[in-house]
Design a protein around this motif. Structure first.
Motif, PDB file in Angstrom:
ATOM      1  N   MET B  62     130.011   6.084  67.546  1.00 31.47           N
ATOM      2  CA  MET B  62     131.252   7.315  68.123  1.00 31.47           C
ATOM      3  C   MET B  62     131.088   8.197  66.394  1.00 31.47           C
ATOM      4  N   LEU B  63     130.383   7.086  65.245  1.00 28.30           N
ATOM      5  CA  LEU B  63     130.448   8.045  63.673  1.00 28.30           C
ATOM      6  C   LEU B  63     129.122   8.937  64.152  1.00 28.30           C
ATOM      7  N   GLU B  64     127.966   8.442  64.594  1.00 30.71           N
ATOM      8  CA  GLU B  64     126.976   9.689  64.975  1.00 30.71           C
ATOM      9  C   GLU B  64     127.404  10.670  65.794  1.00 30.71           C
ATOM     10  N   VAL B  65     128.120  10.885  67.291  1.00 25.75           N
ATOM     11  CA  VAL B  65     129.076  11.527  67.977  1.00 25.75           C
ATOM     12  C   VAL B  65     129.650  13.041  66.832  1.00 25.75           C
ATOM     13  N   ILE B  66     130.658  11.573  66.103  1.00 27.56           N
ATOM     14  CA  ILE B  66     131.351  13.151  65.077  1.00 27.56           C
ATOM     15  C   ILE B  66     130.369  13.900  64.618  1.00 27.56           C
ATOM     16  N   SER B  67     130.258  12.633  63.620  1.00 22.72           N
ATOM     17  CA  SER B  67     129.235  13.495  62.506  1.00 22.72           C
ATOM     18  C   SER B  67     128.470  14.747  63.234  1.00 22.72           C
ATOM     19  N   GLY B  68     127.132  14.588  64.056  1.00 23.78           N
ATOM     20  CA  GLY B  68     127.107  15.216  64.546  1.00 23.78           C
ATOM     21  C   GLY B  68     127.520  16.281  64.984  1.00 23.78           C
ATOM     22  N   ALA B 109     112.926  11.667  68.768  1.00 24.85           N
ATOM     23  CA  ALA B 109     113.748  10.757  68.443  1.00 24.85           C
ATOM     24  C   ALA B 109     113.183   9.515  68.028  1.00 24.85           C
ATOM     25  N   PRO B 110     111.423   8.972  68.543  1.00 25.39           N
ATOM     26  CA  PRO B 110     111.559   8.461  67.789  1.00 25.39           C
ATOM     27  C   PRO B 110     110.274   8.889  66.664  1.00 25.39           C
ATOM     28  N   LEU B 111     110.304  10.615  66.624  1.00 24.55           N
ATOM     29  CA  LEU B 111     108.960  11.036  65.868  1.00 24.55           C
ATOM     30  C   LEU B 111     110.924  11.206  64.497  1.00 24.55           C
ATOM     31  N   PHE B 112     112.042  11.235  64.771  1.00 27.36           N
ATOM     32  CA  PHE B 112     112.716  11.698  63.882  1.00 27.36           C
ATOM     33  C   PHE B 112     112.911   9.724  62.606  1.00 27.36           C
ATOM     34  N   MET B 113     112.591   9.223  63.303  1.00 25.52           N
ATOM     35  CA  MET B 113     113.324   7.876  62.836  1.00 25.52           C
ATOM     36  C   MET B 113     112.065   7.250  62.152  1.00 25.52           C
ATOM     37  N   VAL B 114     111.028   8.127  62.471  1.00 24.78           N
ATOM     38  CA  VAL B 114     109.551   8.082  61.234  1.00 24.78           C
ATOM     39  C   VAL B 114     109.782   8.710  60.288  1.00 24.78           C
ATOM     40  N   TRP B 115     110.208   9.623  59.997  1.00 23.64           N
ATOM     41  CA  TRP B 115     110.758  10.995  59.036  1.00 23.64           C
ATOM     42  C   TRP B 115     112.100  10.185  58.114  1.00 23.64           C
ATOM     43  N   PHE B 116     112.972   9.824  59.250  1.00 18.92           N
ATOM     44  CA  PHE B 116     113.807  10.084  58.771  1.00 18.92           C
ATOM     45  C   PHE B 116     115.126   8.518  58.277  1.00 18.92           C
ATOM     46  N   GLY B 117     113.921   7.074  58.924  1.00 22.24           N
ATOM     47  CA  GLY B 117     114.210   6.026  58.726  1.00 22.24           C
ATOM     48  C   GLY B 117     115.499   5.300  59.929  1.00 22.24           C
ATOM     49  N   PHE B 118     115.764   4.060  59.543  1.00 20.86           N
ATOM     50  CA  PHE B 118     115.671   3.324  60.966  1.00 20.86           C
ATOM     51  C   PHE B 118     117.837   3.673  60.550  1.00 20.86           C
ATOM     52  N   GLY B 119     118.167   4.322  60.152  1.00 23.67           N
ATOM     53  CA  GLY B 119     119.737   4.478  59.370  1.00 23.67           C
ATOM     54  C   GLY B 119     120.460   5.085  60.754  1.00 23.67           C
ATOM     55  N   ILE B 120     121.098   5.800  60.481  1.00 23.14           N
ATOM     56  CA  ILE B 120     122.058   6.315  61.300  1.00 23.14           C
ATOM     57  C   ILE B 120     121.833   8.358  61.047  1.00 23.14           C
ATOM     58  N   LEU B 121     120.827   8.451  60.164  1.00 19.26           N
ATOM     59  CA  LEU B 121     120.695  10.735  59.634  1.00 19.26           C
ATOM     60  C   LEU B 121     119.609  10.637  60.272  1.00 19.26           C
ATOM     61  N   PRO B 122     118.545   9.766  61.657  1.00 18.82           N
ATOM     62  CA  PRO B 122     118.213  10.319  63.055  1.00 18.82           C
ATOM     63  C   PRO B 122     118.374  10.783  63.788  1.00 18.82           C
ATOM     64  N   LYS B 123     119.896   9.691  64.025  1.00 17.43           N
ATOM     65  CA  LYS B 123     120.810   9.799  65.538  1.00 17.43           C
ATOM     66  C   LYS B 123     121.471  10.896  64.953  1.00 17.43           C
TER      67      LYS B 123
END
Ligand SMILES: Nc1ncnc2c1ncn2[C@@H]1O[C@H](COP(=O)(O)OP(=O)(O)OP(=O)(O)O)[C@@H](O)[C@H]1O
Ligand SMILES: [Mg+2]
Lengths: 255, 256
Positions: B62-68, B109-123
């Motif tokens: 929900m943190l990802e949802v609300i921020s996004g 989604a996997p591309l974003f993870m490669v670019w922006f790491g494991f945290g919540i930013l790519p989500k």
């Protein structure tokens, strides 16, 4: 003589996909200060186009249009205009719709609330200030739009078939009401209708337009005294006016 | 008409209850193993058992949802206003916005993870991508739907550009804006879950992956249940806000 609207040789052609559509041809029309002028003519003859041009909404035309003795090409005219549709804003209450012109020109704060209340009463809207447009009857919507038009800048008011969409009885009431309001305030009104009776009842002078391309066939001065009352419509004189206007409009059809 | 509305109110819980009973009965009769198709009662047990865990993961999602969602909202508002004001921006940006919707999310989604790491930013970025389009479509459509005559009337009243925007175009755009917002809200949770699915430390999506890998199908269903509830929650939150905003119309005339 104080002509506030003076139109000479106005012609206007719309272009629709390369095709030329002549709408107005050599229109001559004038209105004295404080007079009630009607324009009558068959549907599609260019009445709305004429008003749009006077209001400065149409840039391409030939001839001259003077409003308050100034050429509208160089001086965009200041006048009030009511379109064929009421164009009330559905998310605003009646009062918020009415004061829109004041709000836009930043005069809302200094607006005379007393005077506003008087007008709201006069326009038959008292008690409905906080209603939304969709909660109003057709006649009331029209009166709300009229009052908004009334509060626009300028002493010249263009009304494009304000009662066109109303049923016969409401229409009659609105005419009686409008004539009273107008006789109280005496602003210059230019009024479009295709109802002959309405035109005679309300106007000082009626300009009769031909079919498209619209031109002024004739103008008829209505000599009934003011204040007007509906009984004038049951007289010999009225029938004479009506006959003359019908003949003008009908003869044009045969051309 | 009235009768129709009334049956609408009760028909949903009734049909839902019937479906649950049929499901429960079918699993009982056919003796389907839990890992293939758990009975609703099993799902409920799993829901209760993993509830604290689900809440922890749900909070992250929900943190990802609300921020996004909020970022998309702000971005949409700014870009829509600019596009409506400067037609050239619309012509330039619009095709890219449409194209951005055609790239599959499970590629991004996997591309974003490669670019922006494991945290919540790519989500969060995936949620932004999911929400941005419907919100912007609604807003742009709403902002440009003014009748030409109304524009002309405002011109005759000598309204300034910003008056036309704030007093007419923006309020007029509200219904269409909220339609887009509701679509975005409904999809926002699924967007976040999908991006976690690919890889995350916490979140309903990673819980989903783990349950699947360990054949805890009941827990998986419980997770899906939470996802549905959260999606509906987002949807109804927006619906509620819309209602509230429309109600507030009544006190428009306060200032004068
Ligand atoms: N923007 C436009 N572009 C092209 N043609 C137009 C445009 N506006 C009006 N016309 C045409 O000009 C003619 C005159 O239209 P106008 O609206 O002035 O008629 P009107 O006399 O007001 O008719 P009505 O009584 O039905 O309102 C019509 O044939 C119409 O199709
Ligand atoms: Mg017309």
């Amino acid at each position: 003589m104080g002509l506030v609207v003076d139109i000479k040789g106005l012609s206007k052609t719309y272009k629709i996909g390369g095709e030329k559509l002549p709408v107005l041809k050599e229109v001559y029309l004038s209105a004295g200060k404080g007079s009630f002028i009607s324009v009558i003519g068959p549907s599609g003859c260019g009445k709305s186009t004429l008003f749009r041009t006077i209001a400065g909404l149409e840039k391409e035309f030939s001839g001259t249009v003077m409003v308050n003795e100034q050429d509208i090409r160089s001086n965009p005219p200041r006048l009030a205009y009511m379109f064929q549709k009421d164009l009330l804003l559905p998310w605003r209450t009646v009062i918020k719709n009415i004061v829109l012109p004041l709000e836009l020109s930043g005069k809302l704060k200094e607006a005379d609330i007393k005077n506003l209340e008087v007008l709201i009463n006069e326009f038959g809207l008292a008690g409905f200030e906080n209603a939304y447009p969709h909660e109003l009857s057709g006649g009331m919507r029209q009166r709300a739009a009229l009052l908004r038009t009334w509060l626009m800048d300028g002493d010249i008011i263009l009304l494009d078939e304000p009662f066109g969409a109303l049923d016969a009885l409401t229409r009659i009431n609105m005419q009686d009401w409008l004539i009273k309001v107008w006789e109280n305030h005496r602003k210059t009104v230019l009024f479009i209708t295709h109802d002959i009776e309405e035109a005679v009842y309300l106007s000082d002078r009626i300009f009769v337009m031909s079919k498209r391309p619209g031109t002024i066939i004739d103008n008829v001065a209505i000599e009934f005294e003011r204040p007007r009352n509906r009984n004038m419509l049951y007289t010999e004189v009225f029938l004479e006016y009506k006959k003359r206007l019908v003949t003008l409009l009908k003869d044009d059809k045969l051309l | 008409m009235k009768r129709f509305v009334n049956t609408g109110r009760i028909s949903l819980p009734i049909s839902f209850a019937i479906a649950l009973m049929v499901w429960e009965g079918a699993v009982y009769i056919l003796k389907t193993p839990d890992y293939l198709m758990p009975a609703p009662s099993r799902v409920f047990t799993a829901l209760v058992e993993s509830f604290p865990l689900l809440m922890r993961h749900g909070a992250v999602t929900m943190l990802e949802v609300i921020s996004g969602f909020l970022s998309a909202l702000i971005l949409s508002a700014v870009i829509s206003l600019l596009m409506v004001r400067y037609r050239i921006l619309y012509n330039i940006l619009w095709p890219y916005m449409v194209i951005s919707q055609t790239v599959p999310l499970y590629v991004l989604a996997p591309l974003f993870m490669v670019w922006f790491g494991f945290g919540i930013l790519p989500k969060v970025l995936i949620v932004v991508l999911v929400c941005f389009f419907p919100i912007t479509v609604g807003l742009v459509q709403g902002l440009t739907s003014t009748e030409p005559e109304l524009d002309e009337l405002l011109k005759i009243m000598r309204a300034t550009q910003s008056q036309i925007l704030w007093k007419v175009k923006v309020p007029q755009a509200m219904p269409q804006f909220f339609s887009g917002l509701k679509i975005a809200a409904a999809y926002s949770v699924t967007g976040a879950v999908l991006s976690e699915w690919v890889g995350a430390k916490e979140g309903l999506g990673i819980f989903l992956t783990r349950s699947m890998k360990t054949f805890k199908t009941a827990a998986l269903f419980a997770d899906v249940f939470i996802i549905i509830v959260l999606s509906l929650g987002m949807f109804f939150l927006v619906t509620y806000l819309e209602k509230k905003l429309i109600k507030r119309r009544t006190d428009f005339y306060e200032e004068s």
